[in-house]
Structure formats: C-alpha cells, structure tokens
Design a protein around this motif. Structure first.
Motif, PDB file in Angstrom:
ATOM      1  N   GLY A 624      -7.254  -1.166  -6.288  1.00  0.00           N
ATOM      2  CA  GLY A 624      -6.619  -1.552  -5.041  1.00  0.00           C
ATOM      3  C   GLY A 624      -7.210  -0.822  -3.863  1.00  0.00           C
ATOM      4  O   GLY A 624      -7.787   0.263  -3.989  1.00  0.00           O
ATOM      5  N   HIS A 652      -3.499  -1.490 -13.230  1.00  0.00           N
ATOM      6  CA  HIS A 652      -2.210  -1.332 -12.568  1.00  0.00           C
ATOM      7  C   HIS A 652      -1.726   0.102 -12.749  1.00  0.00           C
ATOM      8  O   HIS A 652      -1.686   0.625 -13.864  1.00  0.00           O
ATOM      9  N   ALA A 658       1.894   5.761 -10.095  1.00  0.00           N
ATOM     10  CA  ALA A 658       1.926   5.029  -8.826  1.00  0.00           C
ATOM     11  C   ALA A 658       2.471   5.865  -7.682  1.00  0.00           C
ATOM     12  O   ALA A 658       2.514   5.401  -6.534  1.00  0.00           O
ATOM     13  N   GLU A 660       2.805   8.352  -4.646  1.00  0.00           N
ATOM     14  CA  GLU A 660       1.878   8.660  -3.571  1.00  0.00           C
ATOM     15  C   GLU A 660       2.228   9.992  -2.940  1.00  0.00           C
ATOM     16  O   GLU A 660       3.389  10.408  -2.933  1.00  0.00           O
ATOM     17  N   GLY A 681       0.334   1.395   3.220  1.00  0.00           N
ATOM     18  CA  GLY A 681       0.321   1.156   1.780  1.00  0.00           C
ATOM     19  C   GLY A 681       0.857  -0.215   1.419  1.00  0.00           C
ATOM     20  O   GLY A 681       0.297  -0.912   0.563  1.00  0.00           O
ATOM     21  N   GLN A 684      -1.764  -2.847   2.408  1.00  0.00           N
ATOM     22  CA  GLN A 684      -2.897  -2.866   1.499  1.00  0.00           C
ATOM     23  C   GLN A 684      -2.551  -3.560   0.187  1.00  0.00           C
ATOM     24  O   GLN A 684      -3.367  -4.302  -0.376  1.00  0.00           O
ATOM     25  N   LYS A 685      -1.322  -3.344  -0.310  1.00  0.00           N
ATOM     26  CA  LYS A 685      -0.900  -4.013  -1.542  1.00  0.00           C
ATOM     27  C   LYS A 685      -0.855  -5.524  -1.347  1.00  0.00           C
ATOM     28  O   LYS A 685      -1.254  -6.294  -2.225  1.00  0.00           O
ATOM     29  N   GLU A 686      -0.365  -5.967  -0.195  1.00  0.00           N
ATOM     30  CA  GLU A 686      -0.319  -7.406   0.082  1.00  0.00           C
ATOM     31  C   GLU A 686      -1.721  -7.992   0.153  1.00  0.00           C
ATOM     32  O   GLU A 686      -1.971  -9.097  -0.358  1.00  0.00           O
ATOM     33  N   ASP A 688      -4.356  -6.806  -1.350  1.00  0.00           N
ATOM     34  CA  ASP A 688      -4.902  -6.795  -2.713  1.00  0.00           C
ATOM     35  C   ASP A 688      -4.430  -8.010  -3.491  1.00  0.00           C
ATOM     36  O   ASP A 688      -5.232  -8.701  -4.152  1.00  0.00           O
ATOM     37  N   GLU A 689      -3.123  -8.282  -3.438  1.00  0.00           N
ATOM     38  CA  GLU A 689      -2.563  -9.411  -4.181  1.00  0.00           C
ATOM     39  C   GLU A 689      -3.141 -10.728  -3.683  1.00  0.00           C
ATOM     40  O   GLU A 689      -3.464 -11.616  -4.485  1.00  0.00           O
ATOM     41  N   LYS A 744      -7.569   6.636  -0.962  1.00  0.00           N
ATOM     42  CA  LYS A 744      -6.390   6.579  -1.842  1.00  0.00           C
ATOM     43  C   LYS A 744      -5.632   7.902  -1.794  1.00  0.00           C
ATOM     44  O   LYS A 744      -6.218   8.961  -1.807  1.00  0.00           O
ATOM     45  N   LYS A 746      -2.963   8.421  -4.030  1.00  0.00           N
ATOM     46  CA  LYS A 746      -2.179   8.503  -5.261  1.00  0.00           C
ATOM     47  C   LYS A 746      -2.308   9.907  -5.848  1.00  0.00           C
ATOM     48  O   LYS A 746      -3.377  10.513  -5.840  1.00  0.00           O
TER      49      LYS A 746
END
Length: 807
Positions: A624, A652, A658, A660, A681, A684-686, A688-689, A744, A746
């Motif tokens: 991601g 995943h 997961a 952060e 964050g 970025q997830k949106e 990525d999907e 990142k 994480k």
C-alpha cells in the motif's frame, strides 16, 4: 615617470644588516604570492554563497592594497609594490597569465566552434555588434561629461568597445556549473553563445593589439603575418603533433618530464606572436587550441592547473585590482552620472539577447538570463584594460568606470540568476510525472543514469521489459555520470548536444573515450532491436555531492516520468555475494530520492537476462501507498509483453501489524498534525483499493499471464515479513518490483527499519537485496513522485538514527 632597475646581485644575508630586505626582488615576490593566495582564498570563501568567481576575489585582493584602502598608508605601498622589486613580480604575473591562456585554449574545442548552430551564432554576433554600438555611445557621453577639450583617440574606442563585447567563457562555464544550469537548455544555449563570443573576441583581439603600436604599414604586416602563422599552426603543426601525442598518450608513454616539451612549444609560439607585433598570449592560446583534447588535455590540466590558477594567476589579477583608485572617480565632475554609466554598460548584452530569443520563440526570462550570463568577463577583458592603461589610451576615469563595470557584471550574475530561477523551487510547479499517471498510449520518457558500460547493459535489460510499442513508445535519455575531479572547462563543454550525440568521436571531453562509446553503442543496438524506442546519450560531469541536481535538470529538460539509477553494489552472478561497493554512488542515490522531479527507480542487478533470450518472470509485492502503486504501474506496463509473466502478491497488514505510529515532525508543529496523518492514511487506503480494483478488472481478468494473490500478516514483531518473503520466493523469479515505501509509518516497518543496511531501498527492498535473503532475483525499487511528500531522512547507509524524522 621612468623607473630604472638595479640588476646588481648580492649574496649577502641582508636580514642581519642595516639594508631593508624587502627592497630585493625575491622577498617581495614571495610576499606578494603569499598575500594574494591567503587573501584571495579568504575572500573567495566569504563570497562563496554568492557564487562569486575566483577571478573576482583575486582582483579584490589587489584592490585591498590599493590607494583606496590599505594603500592609503605609504608603508603598505612600499611593502607590496616597491619599484625595485616590481619587475620580478610583473615577469611572474605575465608568465602566469600566458600559461593560463594556454590552458584555456587547451580546454576549448575548435571543432565545436565550427559546428555551432544558428541560435548560438546569432546570440554571439548580436551581443558583439550591440555592445560595440552602445560602447561608442557610452564612451562619447562620458567624455562629454568630463568636458574634455581634446578629441578622444579611436584606439580608446576600440579597446573600450572590445572590452565591453567579450565574454569570459571559462568563468561563465564554472558559474553555470555552480548554479546547476549547465545541463539545462538555458545553459547549453548560453555556453554555445559564450564559446563563439570568446572565439570572435580572440580574432578581434588579434586585430586590435597591433593597432596599439602603429596604424601604418607595420599594422597590416603584423596582422597578416599573425594570421598566416595561425593558419600554419592548424594546417601543418597540428597534423604533425596530434598523431605523436595521441600515440604516446594511448600507450601511457607520457612522463612528467615530457611536460618540458609542452613548455617549449608554448614559449616558442608566444615569442613568435610577440615578435610579429601581436601579443604573447595569442601564441599561447593558439598552441593550446591545436593540441589534442581528451586524455592528453586532462593530464596536462591535472599536472598544472592548480599551480597556474592557484599561484601564478592571482599575482596578475591582483595587480589589475591594485590599479583601482576610487578617489579618482569620486573627485571627477558628474561622478554620480559616471556610476550610472557603469551600470548602463550591463544593458547591451541583455538587450541583444532579448531580441534574439524573441525571434527564436524563447521566453523573455531566458533572454534576460542569457544576457546577464553573457556579461560575465574573464581574462581577455582584464588584458585589454591593462594594455589600454599601459598605453594610456584610456584616461583614469574611463579606465575606472570600465574596470568597475567588469567586476559588477561578473559579481551580480549568480545572485540575479538565482533570484530569477529560484533553484530551490524550480520543480515545485512540475506536473505529476509518474508512470501511474501516464496513459498507456503515451510515450514513456526515462532518464537512465549509468556510471559505466556494465550499468548500461543492466539498465537496458530493464528497459527491454517496459514493452515499447508504436502505440506506447519509450524515449530513453542515457546519462553517463562522471565525477568532477578538477576545475577545467573542457569537461563542461562535454554537455553540448552536438558533441554528445556524435558516435565515434575522436575523443570525449572528459573521461575515457572507450567507456562513452561502449555506452552509446549499447543503447544504439537496443534501439535497433526495438523500433518503438528512441534514445539520446550525454555526459554529466559534476561533483558527486551535487550531481543529483544535474540529474534533476536532465529529467526536467527531458520531461521524464522515471529516473533509473544503478544500485551502488555490484553482485556476482555466481553465489550472489557483493563484488564491488561504491559508497559515493549510494550517496548519489539517496540525494536523488530527496527532491526528484519525477518517479525514481533503483535497480539491483543479479544477472537479469535479455528478453530476447528468455521469458521474464516478474513479481510485484503490494502493501500500500504511492510507491507500491507506482511499482505496480511499471509491472502492469511490463506485463503487456508477450514473453513476460507477472505475479502480483498483495500483503494485507492486519491486527497489530496494521498499527500506526505518528512520527515526530521536525518542522511543522501544527496541532492538527495527528488529524492530518489519520486523514492521509484513510485517503491512501482508498487510493490503494481503487487502483487494485482497476488492476484486477482490466489486467488480471483479461490476461492469463498475470496472477494475483493475497497474503496476510498479523504480528508486529517483524519476523513474519522475512518468512513470508521466503515463502513467496520459492518458485524463483527474474525480477522483483517493489515500492520504496519510505513514507510508511506502520509500527512493523519501523522495527524492521532499524535493521536496514540500505534505508534508501526501503524495508522490503533492503531484505530482497540482502545476500542473507538467498534470492538470486534482480530487484527494482520504485519511489513515486509526489509534491510535498513526507520523506524520511537518514544518515549515510549503515549509520542510521535511532528514530528517523519525517520532513
């Protein structure tokens, strides 16, 4: 007032006697050299932020002991410019300037001048003509303001106008290099015009100097015989010397003792032109111009450049600065108008450049910048002023105005260009030049940076996989990176497009000819195999600490979407152990990653083969973030090749993996920092999907050679990631394409980051590139370009901070 020199020699040790030891020649010479070296270096260091050339610092050194400053005290003049010892000082200074001009001729390539383009020629001619016309007007106006009754001699106009029209090509080349404009279109146009202006200046100089002595038949005889001698040097001497020198150079038969032969030739040519009534430096320049360039020129420069420019020349230029007498200017009538004329002398070159650039459709900002840059003065302007002063063609006020104008023009160039172009923010307005944003039916522009021929072959194997087609072609700009190890100007000319693209040229301007030829040949063969690929090759010569800025400029000029860099370690194809490690290349890669105007890829080669010989198996790991999306975009493009198989593994991060951690910010102290991080964050997830959905819908479902898998990681200890990577690697792949992922936050990656040997590769890239991982696959680590993206800053590899900070 005539000065008689006492030539009586004495072996007595005067320091223990009543006589003054400083009236002797050698002590005075040593004192002047020491003072000039110390003060000029100090002033150069102080003025370094303004990028002031060394020649200006040397002039200011002489000015410091002039009657305007320390020379006001009689003891200072007696100490530094005692008439009894000044003959030795002038002899050494003239010898130094003669050798300096010889090195300038050795650095300049006459073939480049003859091969110049229309734009550069137009700028050079327009600048000279405009400066001549304006020079006549300004000198006439100045003489009227001085209310001089006697008529100004035509020789004063000639020297004044020629001084105004010339450009210091070596000085300008160094200024462009320091401003990091050398490899831009602006730099190329300016340098071409400057070289031509310098060449035309030498022709006019040869015509003008005999006029300083007489105008009769002797003048024409002097000019004709001088040009006949120059023609003889190019048509007879050059064809004889070139094969001999190149043969000895190629066989490494040159010794330091052979430099005496070069000195003899220099002195003979200088004596002949002086005997013919021109000037010794004309012969010195011509002798340097007819000698071979390339390896021989590098060797001569390496052995003599520091001594000449660092020790001998400061004596000459400081002597020029010593002649500055500001009270003469202040005490003249209309002194304020005189200062205004000094400023107006900067206008002719700017005006001519604006007119020429307008006709060629260039922006007005470029025309203004080129005009300012062409105002840069060098050694020829200083020599012209010295001759005019010694022959008393110019009155003290006119000499003072032109001398101050020379210094002003050269000093203001760098600050004004910096203000116009604002280098720190030059790429802030760049478009999002990334592979992800590039449509499949658009040309992919890549800047491939290589240090040697082996890197070129490795990068070509990556470019083969980019699937160049007529619908989606590839334009490759191959850049040969060379370290600047001296201050010569010939190395700077190597950036010119005319020279760089000539395959089979006799010599390159810097570095071994064979290396550049092999690189050019390799890319030429690559293009012949793939009709949808275009290429151009060039050399970038700069200090390794700042060469990344030149790479930025090349990428900006070429409108590239991707910069490819070789990893600083070269691995053996047998056993996978590192063979060679170039830490300076590591520093370059880290610097390029910081502010590149497009996406960047670092290629770790472990024997990646050509697509012409084998089918390539590529795997992309997607966790991601923007870097992973860029890596998947490149892999997606490569998957279009019929001989390529692509495996995409999405990892995943679930549970504790997961979590952060908000990093401490170094600059921004906004109370909304936590909220900004959370919102970023989520966004970025949106993204990525959305991108994964598009990839699976358009690529996976329509191409049997693409396989998509998903894996999960739950633990935050960091042990699960290497285990998963080992499991994924079992089938064996030719190439990994992964995101650098420096942004990142994480917790799992922060823990792994502490054990990274090469943080510039990111956590995943460092694991894959490690010899302990066991894979024999090559790796391409990708960083996507984003305006204002957060970057993790590290120390040099193998020395990390305990807690990296995000800028």
């Amino acid at each position: 007032m005539a000065t008689c020199y006492n030539v009586t020699l004495s072996a007595s040790n005067n320091i223990w006697m009543t006589d003054d030891v400083m009236i002797k020649r050698v002590p005075l010479l040593c004192l002047q050299i020491a003072y000039n070296l110390l003060v000029s270096r100090f002033l150069f260091f102080i003025l370094k932020p303004l990028h002031v050339p060394l020649i200006v610092a040397q002039m200011l050194t002489g000015f410091s002991v002039s009657r305007s400053l320390l020379g006001y005290f009689e003891g200072v003049i007696t100490l530094f410019y005692n008439p009894r010892g000044i003959l030795a000082v002038e002899t050494i200074s003239n010898l130094g300037i003669m050798y300096y001009v010889f090195l300038s001729g050795l650095e300049m390539n006459s073939d480049t001048i003859l091969r110049s383009r229309k734009k550069g020629t137009s700028m050079a001619i327009a600048g000279i003509v405009t400066s001549m016309l304006f020079g006549v007007g300004f000198l006439t106006l100045q003489q009227k303001l001085l209310d001089k009754k006697e008529k100004t001699h035509i020789k004063a106009y000639l020297f004044w106008c020629l001084t105004l029209s010339v450009t210091g090509f070596p000085v300008l080349a160094r200024i462009l290099a320091k401003l990091k404009l050398l490899y831009t279109k602006l730099g190329k146009d300016t340098l071409t015009a400057a070289m031509l202006t310098d060449a035309y200046g030498w022709v006019l100089f040869t015509l003008l100097i005999p006029a300083a002595n007489n105008w009769g038949e002797g003048y024409y005889l002097s000019v004709i015989t001088t040009f006949l001698f120059i023609a003889f040097c190019f048509t007879v001497v050059r064809p004889i010397l070139t094969p001999i020198i190149e043969n000895r150079t190629n066989k490494n038969m040159w010794r330091k003792s052979h430099m005496l032969d070069v000195f003899i030739g220099l002195f003979i040519c200088s004596y002949i032109t002086d005997f013919l009534g021109t000037h010794p430096i004309v012969g010195a320049f011509v002798f340097g111009l007819i000698l071979p360039h390339g390896k021989f020129a590098d060797m001569v420069m390496e052995m003599s450049d520091d001594f000449v420019t660092g020790i001998l020349c400061p004596v000459y230029f400081s002597g020029f600065g010593f002649k500055l007498d500001l009270p003469v200017l202040w005490n003249t009538p209309n002194s304020v108008l005189m200062m205004l004329i000094m400023v107006l002398l900067c206008i002719p070159k700017v005006l001519s450049s604006l007119i020429v650039t307008f006709f060629f459709g260039m922006p007005a900002r470029d025309g203004l910048s080129i005009g300012l840059l062409l105002n840069t003065k060098g050694v020829m302007a200083v020599i012209l002023q010295n001759v005019a002063w010694d022959k008393r063609f110019l009155d003290p006020c006119s000499f003072m105005v032109m001398t101050l104008a020379i210094i002003l023009m050269t000093v203001i160039v760098s600050p004004l260009i910096n203000a116009i172009y604002k280098p720190k923010f030059r790429f802030m307005q760049s478009q999002l030049r990334t592979v992800q944003k590039l449509r499949f039916d658009m040309e992919l522009r890549v800047v491939a940076c290589v240090h040697n021929a082996k890197h070129a072959t490795n990068i070509i194997h990556v470019l083969e996989a980019t699937n160049a087609t007529r619908i989606s072609p590839v334009h490759v700009s191959a850049v040969h990176l060379l370290e600047l190890t001296r201050h010569g100007t010939a190395i700077l000319v190597s950036q010119m497009a005319d020279l760089n693209n000539i395959a089979g040229a006799e010599t390159t301007n810097y570095g071994p000819k064979a290396e550049f030829e092999i690189i050019t040949t390799a890319f030429k063969e690559f293009v012949e195999q793939y009709n949808a690929v275009r290429f151009d090759t060039s050399s970038v010569v700069s200090s390794y600490t700042t060469i990344h800025e030149d790479i930025y400029n090349v990428a900006e000029e070429k409108r590239a979407s991707l910069i490819l860099l070789p990893f600083h370690k070269e691995y053996s194809t047998v056993g996978g152990s590192p063979e060679i490690s170039h830490n300076e290349h590591c520093e370059i890669n880290e610097n390029v990653l910081q502010h590149a105007p497009c996406s960047v890829g670092i290629f770790v080669d472990r024997g990646l083969g050509s697509l012409l010989k084998t089918k390539m198996r590529i795997i992309t790991l997607f966790i991601g973030g923007p870097d992973d999306r860029e890596a998947l975009s490149i892999a997606w493009r490569m998957a279009g090749h019929s001989g390529t198989q692509l495996h995409v593994v999405r990892i995943h991060l679930l549970g504790k993996a997961a979590e952060e951690k908000v990093l401490k910010k170094k600059i921004s102290k906004s109370p909304h920092g936590m909220l900004s991080t959370v919102m970023d964050g989520v966004m970025q997830k949106e993204l990525d999907e959305e991108y994964i959905f598009s990839f699976r819908h358009k690529a996976v479902n329509n191409n049997d050679s693409i396989v998509y898998l998903e894996k999960e990681v739950h633990s935050d200890t960091g042990e699960e990631i290497p285990t998963l990577l080992n499991e994924i690697d079992k089938p064996g792949y030719d190439l990994y394409i992964v995101g650098q992922g420096s942004g990142k936050n994480k917790t799992i990656f922060l823990k792994l980051l502490e054990w990274c040997d090469h943080p510039e590769l990111g956590v995943i890239g460092d694991i894959l590139a490690s010899t302990s991982f066991g894979t024999h696959s090559s790796v391409l680590i990708v960083q996507q370009y984003m305006v204002g993206r957060k970057r993790v800053v590290y120390k040099c590899h193998n020395e990390m901070k305990n807690s990296p900070e995000v800028l």
